[in-house]
Design an enzyme around this catalytic site. Structure first.
Site, short mmCIF file in Angstrom:
data_model
loop_
_atom_site.label_atom_id
_atom_site.label_comp_id
_atom_site.label_asym_id
_atom_site.label_seq_id
_atom_site.Cartn_x
_atom_site.Cartn_y
_atom_site.Cartn_z
N ASN A 43 17.94 -61.80 19.50
CA ASN A 43 17.50 -60.82 20.54
C ASN A 43 16.65 -60.05 20.14
OD1 ASN A 43 19.74 -59.98 18.76
ND2 ASN A 43 20.38 -58.54 20.46
N CYS A 54 16.91 -61.56 25.29
CA CYS A 54 18.05 -62.21 24.58
C CYS A 54 17.70 -63.65 23.57
CB CYS A 54 18.90 -62.99 25.54
SG CYS A 54 19.62 -61.70 26.55
N GLU A 56 19.09 -66.37 23.35
CA GLU A 56 18.88 -67.84 23.96
C GLU A 56 17.67 -68.01 24.64
OE1 GLU A 56 21.20 -65.33 24.27
OE2 GLU A 56 23.19 -66.10 24.81
N CYS A 90 20.44 -65.76 31.19
CA CYS A 90 20.19 -66.98 30.14
C CYS A 90 20.79 -68.29 30.86
CB CYS A 90 20.88 -66.68 28.86
SG CYS A 90 20.00 -65.44 27.92
#
Ligand code: THU
Length: 130
Positions: A43, A54, A56, A90
């Site tokens: 992140n 984030c 991901e 996400c």
């Protein structure tokens, strides 16, 4: 090392680079492409908070920008007893680029849970709705 362990270890490593001075909540992710390459992400926060990205999504954007298109698993690692599932934004992005992949949630103590995207994101809006 199993495929899951490898992905968890890549996410742990990526987490080390987290830029999270505002939340102090450090997240690492790792995405396995069908080519076999693994892309890590952490992140990255910002003083304006809302520009935070984030772990991901960083992993996904890195992979997409390197030309990858097929993926088969993503892992998310945090230092929490309750494992951290991907946020709503996400989930939308993981669905767009990875579809119904396995999401491997883990913490630093070795707790692991595997959940499919279809379970995490049961009624998605995607290109089939356009
Ligand atoms: N965060 C992630 O990176 N991934 C998640 O799955 C949940 C939340 C980040 C965003 C922000 O930097 C911090 O965690 C607190 O929300």
């Amino acid at each position: 090392m199993s495929e899951y362990e490898l992905l968890i270890s890549a996410a742990r490593q990526a987490r080390e680079n987290a830029h999270a001075p505002y939340s102090n909540f450090r997240v690492g992710a790792a995405l396995r492409a069908t080519s076999g390459r693994i892309f890590g992400g952490c992140n990255v926060e910002n003083a304006t908070y809302g520009l935070t990205v984030c772990a991901e999504r960083i992993a996904i954007f890195k992979a997409i920008s390197e030309g990858e298109r097929g993926f088969n698993a993503i892992s998310v690692v945090t230092d929490t007893d309750t494992l951290t599932p991907p946020c709503g934004a996400c989930r939308q992005l993981i669905w767009e680029f990875c579809g119904d992949v396995s999401v491997i949630l883990a913490n630093l103590k070795g707790k692991v849970e595997v959940i499919q995207m279809k379970v995490l994101f049961p009624k998605p809006f995607d290109s089939s709705n356009l």
